[in-house]
Design a protein around this motif. Structure first.
Motif, mmCIF file in Angstrom:
data_model
loop_
_atom_site.group_PDB
_atom_site.id
_atom_site.type_symbol
_atom_site.label_atom_id
_atom_site.label_comp_id
_atom_site.label_asym_id
_atom_site.label_seq_id
_atom_site.Cartn_x
_atom_site.Cartn_y
_atom_site.Cartn_z
ATOM 1 N N GLY A 1 -0.571 8.747 -5.330
ATOM 2 C CA GLY A 1 -0.145 10.065 -4.873
ATOM 3 C C GLY A 1 0.303 10.976 -6.008
ATOM 4 N N PRO A 2 1.320 10.574 -6.783
ATOM 5 C CA PRO A 2 1.798 11.434 -7.868
ATOM 6 C C PRO A 2 0.902 11.476 -9.099
ATOM 7 C CG PRO A 2 3.095 9.415 -7.770
ATOM 8 C CD PRO A 2 2.198 9.411 -6.561
ATOM 9 N N SER A 3 -0.127 10.662 -9.156
ATOM 10 C CA SER A 3 -1.051 10.727 -10.298
ATOM 11 C C SER A 3 -2.375 11.355 -9.880
ATOM 12 C CB SER A 3 -1.265 9.332 -10.900
ATOM 13 O OG SER A 3 -1.806 8.427 -9.941
ATOM 14 N N ASP A 4 -3.225 10.593 -9.197
ATOM 15 C CA ASP A 4 -4.519 11.117 -8.779
ATOM 16 C C ASP A 4 -4.378 12.272 -7.794
ATOM 17 O OD1 ASP A 4 -6.759 8.977 -9.760
ATOM 18 O OD2 ASP A 4 -4.881 7.982 -9.296
ATOM 19 N N GLY A 5 -3.419 12.157 -6.873
ATOM 20 C CA GLY A 5 -3.236 13.226 -5.897
ATOM 21 C C GLY A 5 -2.865 14.547 -6.540
ATOM 22 N N ARG B 1 -4.645 20.915 0.523
ATOM 23 C CA ARG B 1 -3.921 19.811 1.153
ATOM 24 C C ARG B 1 -4.867 18.823 1.819
ATOM 25 N NH1 ARG B 1 1.393 22.638 4.023
ATOM 26 N NH2 ARG B 1 2.459 23.221 2.082
ATOM 27 N N GLU B 2 -5.886 19.357 2.478
ATOM 28 C CA GLU B 2 -6.858 18.476 3.134
ATOM 29 C C GLU B 2 -7.637 17.668 2.101
ATOM 30 O OE1 GLU B 2 -6.007 21.390 4.113
ATOM 31 O OE2 GLU B 2 -6.038 21.536 6.295
ATOM 32 N N ALA B 3 -7.906 18.275 0.956
ATOM 33 C CA ALA B 3 -8.626 17.557 -0.098
ATOM 34 C C ALA B 3 -7.794 16.391 -0.621
ATOM 35 C CB ALA B 3 -8.979 18.518 -1.230
ATOM 36 N N VAL B 4 -6.502 16.646 -0.852
ATOM 37 C CA VAL B 4 -5.627 15.568 -1.325
ATOM 38 C C VAL B 4 -5.492 14.481 -0.268
ATOM 39 C CG1 VAL B 4 -3.315 14.981 -2.138
ATOM 40 C CG2 VAL B 4 -4.357 17.133 -2.847
ATOM 41 N N ALA B 5 -5.299 14.903 0.987
ATOM 42 C CA ALA B 5 -5.165 13.930 2.071
ATOM 43 C C ALA B 5 -6.430 13.090 2.212
ATOM 44 C CB ALA B 5 -4.864 14.650 3.388
ATOM 45 N N GLY B 6 -7.596 13.725 2.065
ATOM 46 C CA GLY B 6 -8.849 12.988 2.156
ATOM 47 C C GLY B 6 -8.972 11.944 1.067
ATOM 48 N N ARG C 1 -0.142 5.735 7.669
ATOM 49 C CA ARG C 1 -0.565 7.124 7.833
ATOM 50 C C ARG C 1 0.539 8.133 7.522
ATOM 51 N NH1 ARG C 1 -3.900 8.221 13.264
ATOM 52 N NH2 ARG C 1 -1.973 9.298 13.752
ATOM 53 N N PRO C 2 1.786 7.928 7.992
ATOM 54 C CA PRO C 2 2.846 8.880 7.629
ATOM 55 C C PRO C 2 3.108 8.928 6.128
ATOM 56 C CG PRO C 2 3.522 7.532 9.504
ATOM 57 C CD PRO C 2 2.272 6.916 8.961
ATOM 58 N N VAL C 3 2.950 7.800 5.447
ATOM 59 C CA VAL C 3 3.141 7.766 3.994
ATOM 60 C C VAL C 3 2.039 8.557 3.304
ATOM 61 C CG1 VAL C 3 3.369 6.278 1.970
ATOM 62 C CG2 VAL C 3 4.248 5.515 4.181
ATOM 63 N N MET C 4 0.794 8.407 3.787
ATOM 64 C CA MET C 4 -0.314 9.204 3.246
ATOM 65 C C MET C 4 -0.025 10.688 3.379
ATOM 66 S SD MET C 4 -3.900 7.589 4.519
ATOM 67 C CE MET C 4 -3.827 5.983 5.288
ATOM 68 N N SER C 5 0.419 11.089 4.566
ATOM 69 C CA SER C 5 0.695 12.509 4.814
ATOM 70 C C SER C 5 1.797 13.024 3.905
ATOM 71 C CB SER C 5 1.088 12.713 6.288
ATOM 72 O OG SER C 5 0.048 12.324 7.148
ATOM 73 N N GLU C 6 2.857 12.247 3.797
ATOM 74 C CA GLU C 6 3.985 12.639 2.947
ATOM 75 C C GLU C 6 3.550 12.753 1.488
ATOM 76 O OE1 GLU C 6 8.221 10.732 1.399
ATOM 77 O OE2 GLU C 6 7.184 9.846 3.116
ATOM 78 N N LEU D 1 0.828 -1.203 0.000
ATOM 79 C CA LEU D 1 0.000 0.000 0.000
ATOM 80 C C LEU D 1 0.867 1.260 0.000
ATOM 81 C CD1 LEU D 1 -2.664 1.504 0.141
ATOM 82 C CD2 LEU D 1 -2.762 1.020 2.597
ATOM 83 N N SER D 2 1.956 1.231 0.746
ATOM 84 C CA SER D 2 2.857 2.390 0.786
ATOM 85 C C SER D 2 3.430 2.692 -0.588
ATOM 86 C CB SER D 2 3.994 2.141 1.780
ATOM 87 O OG SER D 2 3.505 2.053 3.105
#
Length: 229
Positions: A53-57, A150-155, A187-192, A44-45
């Protein structure tokens, strides 16, 4: 409240039908049943760091930025992000499921939230002037709902991760308790990944998950499928 609503697994966009390559990984024996939580966390990480992360995010962040100006929304920038996101989704399944859930999100958004930018973008998608990927639609909707970028991407990254572990549970790759442990561990990977994606632009939309891309390509050819991807 908007982030909680939009990232809720009960939101009717159809994401519960997606396994993001997990089904094929399980079918081919690459994932034990049950799987080691360390293996699941690592998988998952990597998906978050190098794929979603680098595409959809990033695409979500671009669409959010294009919409945040209110009446001066630059939806053509959102279209460019939408087209780029389609281009980096290598497998047909990932492209089709992304636009299918995006169009479902548009239908709910136009009937529920009544935002001008969402209606305008829905018109572009209907007329074939934009693909309508889920992340781009969500970026526009999040900006209209005044959710910070940022909150939108994190969500979105959390919603993806929660859907991913839920798929693992349905595939009997893990159980509910271990799934929650995996979510906590990454969770830290999501945040990063969210912080990294939030300030990037359209040319930065990329994806590099060759194993999962191959699994998605093989998935569409299998005779028995529980998931759509």
């Amino acid at each position: 409240m908007s982030v909680l609503q939009l990232s809720d697994s009960a939101f009717p966009s159809g994401r519960y039908t997606l396994s993001y390559g997990l089904e094929t990984l399980a079918q081919t024996g690459r994932l034990a049943t049950p799987s080691d939580p360390v293996v699941l966390s690592a998988l998952l990480s990597d998906h978050l760091r190098f794929g979603v992360g680098p595409s959809d995010g990033v695409a979500l962040a671009c669409a959010h930025r294009a919409t945040a100006a209110g009446d001066q929304a630059d939806l053509e920038s959102a279209v460019r992000a939408d087209e780029r996101l389609t281009a980096v989704k290598v497998s047909r399944e990932s492209r089709e499921t992304s636009t299918r859930t995006g169009r479902a999100l548009l239908r709910v958004a136009t009937s529920t939230f009544d935002d001008c930018a969402v209606r305008d973008y829905a018109r572009k998608v209907t007329e074939g002037r934009a693909p309508g990927n889920h992340a781009v639609v969500l970026g526009i909707l999040s900006a209209c709902r005044a959710v910070p970028r940022r909150e939108a991407v994190a969500g979105e990254l959390f919603a993806f991760s929660a859907s991913w572990v839920a798929s693992a549970v349905r595939l009997a790759v893990t159980d509910h308790s271990t799934a929650q442990a995996v979510l906590h561990h990454v969770r830290p990977v999501m945040s990063e990944a969210a912080l990294s994606a939030a300030d990037k632009d359209v040319p930065d939309i990329v994806s590099c998950t060759p194993l999962l891309d191959v699994m998605a390509m093989r998935h569409e050819e299998t005779e028995l499928r529980l998931f759509a991807s």
